[in-house]
Design an enzyme around this catalytic site. Structure first.
Site: not given
Ligand code: NAP
Length: 281
Positions: A52, A57, A197, A235, A238
């Site tokens: 994704d 981005y 998460l 999605i 990390s």
């Molecule tokens: N459509 C939209 O408007 C929108 C907005 C926001 C996000 N998104 C999508 O959603 C995806 C995920 O959202 P997100 O990146 O905001 O947040 P997330 O996936 O909920 O969390 C990512 C964070 O959690 C940490 N993490 C990941 N796996 C872990 C684990 N197993 N244990 C401990 N910590 C962990 C990561 O650290 P590290 O990377 O340092 O390991 C990072 O800081 C995005 O990458 C994007 O593709 C879409």
């Protein structure tokens, strides 16, 4: 809409196009383009088949180079990108998708989403008609939306055309968006959880850690399992190889109904990102 299990035991959902979409994908928000190739390569090596990204981005090139280098057959991958707000309108998306495809090195994406409704621009209905044209041209195998509230979905369905395949919304234990999820379900739209998460904020909650300890799993795996058992696509992002693998290893265990209820109880209106009616930029 939960469907078959893909190779590598990643469950999948069936979209309203008939295509299958892996229920666990890899998100790359806030990963700099220069680091994206390595992160996506690690994810593909670990077994992820859904990526994704988004125009805003700035890392579609890194996604594309990792896909190309992986040698994985195109049909085995599910690639999502998103139309940025400033490209909304009846004509602008037709050029925006070509720029994305060029950066990704692909002839088509599996899913093209309107990133935000941006209602102040008054252009998302016109943009949707452009996405229908892109779908018809084959450059997007499915089209959908992101951050759409029921009122925005109503405005699209009032056009009488294609129903979005997916609505990607902020969704985690602290913000469960039950009204939006119910409307998605009623319309046959798959709900995809972004920040599944809560950017790690929910991983220290005792309701989550106690289940993780009992099951011998990590808090992240428990939260991702909670999403999957509610039928949603996730999605997680990390850049840490061990976490990238951990977040995909969520198929071999089940939460009980009581576990689901105790995580459901963490709803606290805990929004991380902007409200969908407040991001027009
Ligand atoms: N459509 C939209 O408007 C929108 C907005 C926001 C996000 N998104 C999508 O959603 C995806 C995920 O959202 P997100 O990146 O905001 O947040 P997330 O996936 O909920 O969390 C990512 C964070 O959690 C940490 N993490 C990941 N796996 C872990 C684990 N197993 N244990 C401990 N910590 C962990 C990561 O650290 P590290 O990377 O340092 O390991 C990072 O800081 C995005 O990458 C994007 O593709 C879409």
């Amino acid at each position: 809409m939960t469907g078959t299990t893909l190779p590598g035991s990643i469950p999948s959902v069936t979209l309203n196009t008939g295509a299958t979409m892996p229920q666990v994908g890899f998100g790359v928000f806030q990963v700099p383009d220069a680091e994206t190739h390595a992160a996506v390569a690690t994810a593909l090596e670990a077994g992820y088949r859904s990526i994704d990204t988004a125009t805003v981005y700035g890392n579609e090139a890194g996604v594309g180079s990792a896909i190309k280098e992986s040698g994985i057959a195109r049909d085995d991958l599910f690639v999502t990108t998103k139309l940025w707000n400033s490209d909304q309108g009846r004509e602008e998306p037709l050029a925006a998708i070509d720029r994305s495809l060029e950066l990704l090195g692909l002839d088509a994406v599996d899913l093209y989403l309107i990133h935000w409704p941006a209602p102040g621009r008054g252009a998302y209905q016109a943009a949707w008609q452009a996405l229908e044209e892109i779908h018809a041209s084959g450059r997007a195998k499915a089209i959908g939306v992101s951050n759409f509230l029921p009122e925005h979905l109503d405005a699209l369905t009032a056009l009488g055309g294609t129903v979005p395949a997916v609505n990607q919304i902020e969704l985690h234990p602290a913000l469960q968006q039950r009204d939006a999820v119910a409307r998605n379900q009623a319309l046959g739209i798959v709900t995809e959880a972004w920040s599944p998460l809560a950017q790690a904020a929910v991983l220290t909650d005792p309701a989550v850690t106690s289940i993780a300890e009992r099951l011998g799993r990590t808090p992240a795996q428990v939260v991702l399992r909670w999403h999957l058992q509610h039928g949603r696509v996730v999605i997680p992002k990390s850049v840490t190889p061990s976490r990238i693998k951990e977040n995909l290893d969520v198929a071999g265990f089940e939460l009980t109904d009581a576990d689901l209820v105790s995580i459901d109880a963490l709803e606290s209106d805990g929004r991380i990102g902007p409200h969908p009616n407040e991001l027009d930029g």
